[in-house]
Design a protein around this motif. Structure first.
Motif, PDB file in Angstrom:
ATOM      1  N   PRO A 139       0.782  -1.236   0.000  1.00 41.89           N
ATOM      2  CA  PRO A 139       0.000   0.000   0.000  1.00 41.89           C
ATOM      3  C   PRO A 139       0.814   1.286   0.000  1.00 41.89           C
ATOM      4  O   PRO A 139       0.270   2.354  -0.298  1.00 41.89           O
ATOM      5  CB  PRO A 139      -0.843  -0.122   1.280  1.00 41.89           C
ATOM      6  N   HIS A 140       2.111   1.218   0.320  1.00 38.77           N
ATOM      7  CA  HIS A 140       2.913   2.441   0.361  1.00 38.77           C
ATOM      8  C   HIS A 140       3.584   2.775  -0.973  1.00 38.77           C
ATOM      9  O   HIS A 140       4.199   3.838  -1.103  1.00 38.77           O
ATOM     10  CB  HIS A 140       3.976   2.346   1.459  1.00 38.77           C
ATOM     11  N   LEU A 141       3.462   1.893  -1.964  1.00 42.30           N
ATOM     12  CA  LEU A 141       4.007   2.212  -3.280  1.00 42.30           C
ATOM     13  C   LEU A 141       3.172   3.318  -3.931  1.00 42.30           C
ATOM     14  O   LEU A 141       1.978   3.462  -3.654  1.00 42.30           O
ATOM     15  CB  LEU A 141       3.991   0.980  -4.191  1.00 42.30           C
ATOM     16  N   ASN A 142       3.810   4.077  -4.820  1.00 42.27           N
ATOM     17  CA  ASN A 142       3.076   5.097  -5.567  1.00 42.27           C
ATOM     18  C   ASN A 142       1.957   4.454  -6.390  1.00 42.27           C
ATOM     19  O   ASN A 142       2.103   3.333  -6.884  1.00 42.27           O
ATOM     20  CB  ASN A 142       4.020   5.864  -6.497  1.00 42.27           C
ATOM     21  N   LYS A 143       0.882   5.166  -6.559  1.00 45.10           N
ATOM     22  CA  LYS A 143      -0.260   4.667  -7.327  1.00 45.10           C
ATOM     23  C   LYS A 143      -0.030   4.908  -8.813  1.00 45.10           C
ATOM     24  O   LYS A 143       0.330   6.014  -9.229  1.00 45.10           O
ATOM     25  CB  LYS A 143      -1.549   5.339  -6.868  1.00 45.10           C
ATOM     26  N   ILE A 144      -0.242   3.877  -9.623  1.00 46.09           N
ATOM     27  CA  ILE A 144       0.037   3.980 -11.051  1.00 46.09           C
ATOM     28  C   ILE A 144      -0.854   5.028 -11.714  1.00 46.09           C
ATOM     29  O   ILE A 144      -0.426   5.733 -12.635  1.00 46.09           O
ATOM     30  CB  ILE A 144      -0.100   2.600 -11.749  1.00 46.09           C
ATOM     31  N   LYS A 145      -2.093   5.167 -11.260  1.00 42.76           N
ATOM     32  CA  LYS A 145      -2.981   6.166 -11.865  1.00 42.76           C
ATOM     33  C   LYS A 145      -2.425   7.580 -11.680  1.00 42.76           C
ATOM     34  O   LYS A 145      -2.484   8.405 -12.598  1.00 42.76           O
ATOM     35  CB  LYS A 145      -4.384   6.066 -11.279  1.00 42.76           C
ATOM     36  N   HIS A 205      -7.058  -0.884  -8.734  1.00 40.62           N
ATOM     37  CA  HIS A 205      -6.664  -2.063  -7.970  1.00 40.62           C
ATOM     38  C   HIS A 205      -5.420  -1.739  -7.151  1.00 40.62           C
ATOM     39  O   HIS A 205      -4.861  -0.641  -7.270  1.00 40.62           O
ATOM     40  CB  HIS A 205      -6.405  -3.253  -8.903  1.00 40.62           C
ATOM     41  N   GLU A 206      -4.958  -2.704  -6.365  1.00 40.20           N
ATOM     42  CA  GLU A 206      -3.805  -2.469  -5.489  1.00 40.20           C
ATOM     43  C   GLU A 206      -2.731  -3.543  -5.657  1.00 40.20           C
ATOM     44  O   GLU A 206      -2.021  -3.869  -4.718  1.00 40.20           O
ATOM     45  CB  GLU A 206      -4.272  -2.401  -4.029  1.00 40.20           C
ATOM     46  N   HIS A 207      -2.607  -4.064  -6.864  1.00 47.47           N
ATOM     47  CA  HIS A 207      -1.573  -5.060  -7.135  1.00 47.47           C
ATOM     48  C   HIS A 207      -0.205  -4.388  -7.241  1.00 47.47           C
ATOM     49  O   HIS A 207      -0.101  -3.247  -7.699  1.00 47.47           O
ATOM     50  CB  HIS A 207      -1.868  -5.802  -8.445  1.00 47.47           C
ATOM     51  N   ASP A 227      15.522  -4.535 -11.261  1.00 51.92           N
ATOM     52  CA  ASP A 227      15.117  -3.188 -11.669  1.00 51.92           C
ATOM     53  C   ASP A 227      13.697  -2.814 -11.258  1.00 51.92           C
ATOM     54  O   ASP A 227      12.746  -2.904 -12.042  1.00 51.92           O
ATOM     55  CB  ASP A 227      15.271  -3.014 -13.187  1.00 51.92           C
ATOM     56  N   TRP A 228      13.591  -2.321 -10.035  1.00 57.06           N
ATOM     57  CA  TRP A 228      12.294  -1.935  -9.491  1.00 57.06           C
ATOM     58  C   TRP A 228      12.119  -0.417  -9.453  1.00 57.06           C
ATOM     59  O   TRP A 228      11.329   0.109  -8.676  1.00 57.06           O
ATOM     60  CB  TRP A 228      12.133  -2.544  -8.093  1.00 57.06           C
ATOM     61  N   ALA A 229      12.838   0.283 -10.322  1.00 57.59           N
ATOM     62  CA  ALA A 229      12.776   1.746 -10.344  1.00 57.59           C
ATOM     63  C   ALA A 229      11.373   2.258 -10.634  1.00 57.59           C
ATOM     64  O   ALA A 229      10.984   3.336 -10.177  1.00 57.59           O
ATOM     65  CB  ALA A 229      13.757   2.298 -11.381  1.00 57.59           C
ATOM     66  N   HIS A 230      10.607   1.486 -11.434  1.00 55.00           N
ATOM     67  CA  HIS A 230       9.282   1.954 -11.863  1.00 55.00           C
ATOM     68  C   HIS A 230       8.144   1.244 -11.141  1.00 55.00           C
ATOM     69  O   HIS A 230       6.989   1.297 -11.578  1.00 55.00           O
ATOM     70  CB  HIS A 230       9.138   1.761 -13.375  1.00 55.00           C
ATOM     71  N   ALA A 231       8.449   0.583 -10.050  1.00 58.13           N
ATOM     72  CA  ALA A 231       7.420  -0.154  -9.315  1.00 58.13           C
ATOM     73  C   ALA A 231       6.322   0.787  -8.829  1.00 58.13           C
ATOM     74  O   ALA A 231       6.573   1.945  -8.472  1.00 58.13           O
ATOM     75  CB  ALA A 231       8.044  -0.887  -8.132  1.00 58.13           C
ATOM     76  N   ALA A 232       5.100   0.269  -8.830  1.00 51.63           N
ATOM     77  CA  ALA A 232       3.945   1.046  -8.386  1.00 51.63           C
ATOM     78  C   ALA A 232       2.869   0.060  -7.960  1.00 51.63           C
ATOM     79  O   ALA A 232       3.054  -1.160  -8.033  1.00 51.63           O
ATOM     80  CB  ALA A 232       3.444   1.960  -9.501  1.00 51.63           C
ATOM     81  N   GLN A 233       1.741   0.582  -7.523  1.00 53.19           N
ATOM     82  CA  GLN A 233       0.597  -0.268  -7.231  1.00 53.19           C
ATOM     83  C   GLN A 233      -0.563   0.162  -8.114  1.00 53.19           C
ATOM     84  O   GLN A 233      -0.721   1.342  -8.438  1.00 53.19           O
ATOM     85  CB  GLN A 233       0.194  -0.168  -5.757  1.00 53.19           C
TER      86      GLN A 233
END
Length: 250
Positions: free
Chosen positions: A108-114, A144-146, A170-176
Motif C-alpha cells: 500500500p505504500h508504493l506510488n499509485k500507477i494512476k 486495484h492495489e496489485h 530493476d524496481w525503479a518503476h514499481a507502483a501499485q
C-alpha cells in the motif's frame, strides 16, 4: 579490491560489477529524490518475499549517488530466449508466472500507477483534446492495489547459475494499481524491441491465464504509450504515438 566490470551504460547512469556487488551509479544531474525512491521501492518489494537481489546500501561514489545491490551471476531470460528459441514456450510460461506472482502481492505504500500516468499524460506534447480523452479514460479504469513492476521484460530476469532460480531486477518503476497496465506495458515493450510475434503470443497467454478480456488490456495501451512519451527517444516516440492512435477507440 577487484577491478570494475561495466555491465551497462544508460542515459544518466552506469552499472558496473565489483567484489560480488552491482553498483548503479547516477550522473550528477539525476534527481536525488528519484534515486532514493528507487531504493525505497526495492526495499519494500524485498519485504514481499519475491525473489529479487538484496539491496545493500545507498551511497556516494566520487560525488555521485549510487545504489549497491547483490550480484546475481547468470544469464537473463532474454539471453536464454535468444540462445534457445526452441524453448520459447517454456520461457514464456516462466516469464508469465513470475509476472503473475508479482501481481499477487500488495504494497500500500508504493506510488499509485494512476497518479503517475496522470502526471505523465499532462507532460505529453499532445493535443489538449487528446490529453483530456486520455485523462477521462484513465479515470474510468478500475482501481486495484496489485504490485506492478513497471518495466517487466525478459532482460530484467536473471536465472542464477548458483541456485537456478529466477531473480527479478530493476524496481525503479514499481507502483501499485491495475495489473492490466503492467501487461499492456510488457506488450508494448516487446513491440518496441521488434518482437511482434512474441508480443502477441505473450498477450494471448496473459489473457488466457488470467481470464482477462483482451480488449480490456488493449484499453490500457494508449495510457501506457502516453506515459512513456515524455522520456521516449525520437524513434520510440513515433511508435508510441502510432500505438496510441490504434487503440484510442478500442
Amino acid at each position: 579490491m577487484s577491478e570494475k566490470r561495466i555491465v551497462a551504460v544508460r542515459t544518466s547512469k552506469t552499472v558496473y560489477r565489483q567484489d560480488g556487488k552491482i553498483y548503479k551509479v547516477f550522473d550528477e544531474n539525476y534527481s536525488k529524490s528519484n534515486i532514493l525512491n528507487e531504493a525505497l521501492n526495492h526495499a519494500r518489494v524485498e519485504e514481499t518475499g519475491l525473489n529479487i537481489p538484496t539491496l545493500y546500501e545507498v551511497t556516494t561514489i566520487d560525488g555521485k549517488w549510487a545504489i549497491v545491490y547483490q550480484y546475481i551471476k547468470g544469464k537473463t531470460l532474454e539471453q536464454l530466449m535468444n540462445e534457445h528459441p526452441e524453448k520459447m514456450d517454456e520461457y514464456l510460461k516462466l516469464f508469465l508466472d513470475l509476472q503473475l506472482e508479482i501481481h499477487s502481492k500488495s504494497l500500500p505504500h508504493l506510488n499509485k500507477i494512476k497518479d503517475k500516468v496522470m502526471q505523465k499524460i499532462a507532460m505529453c506534447d499532445l493535443d489538449a483534446t487528446v490529453r483530456y480523452e486520455l485523462h477521462t479514460r484513465l479515470s474510468s479504469m478500475p482501481t486495484h492495489e496489485h504490485v506492478l513492476h513497471g518495466d517487466f521484460n525478459p532482460s530484467n530476469i536473471v536465472i542464477s547459475d548458483e541456485d537456478h532460480k529466477p531473480y527479478i531486477l530493476d524496481w525503479a518503476h514499481a507502483a501499485q494499481g491495475n495489473s492490466s497496465y503492467d501487461a499492456a506495458m510488457t506488450y508494448l515493450e516487446f513491440q518496441l524491441t521488434g518482437n511482434l510475434d512474441l508480443a502477441e503470443k505473450y498477450l494471448d497467454a496473459y489473457v488466457s491465464k488470467t481470464g482477462t478480456a483482451k480488449t480490456y488490456v488493449q484499453r490500457w495501451i494508449p495510457l501506457v504509450a502516453a506515459s512513456q512519451l515524455p522520456t521516449a527517444k525520437k524513434e520510440q516516440a513515433e511508435f508510441l504515438k502510432h500505438a496510441l492512435n490504434i487503440y484510442d477507440h478500442e
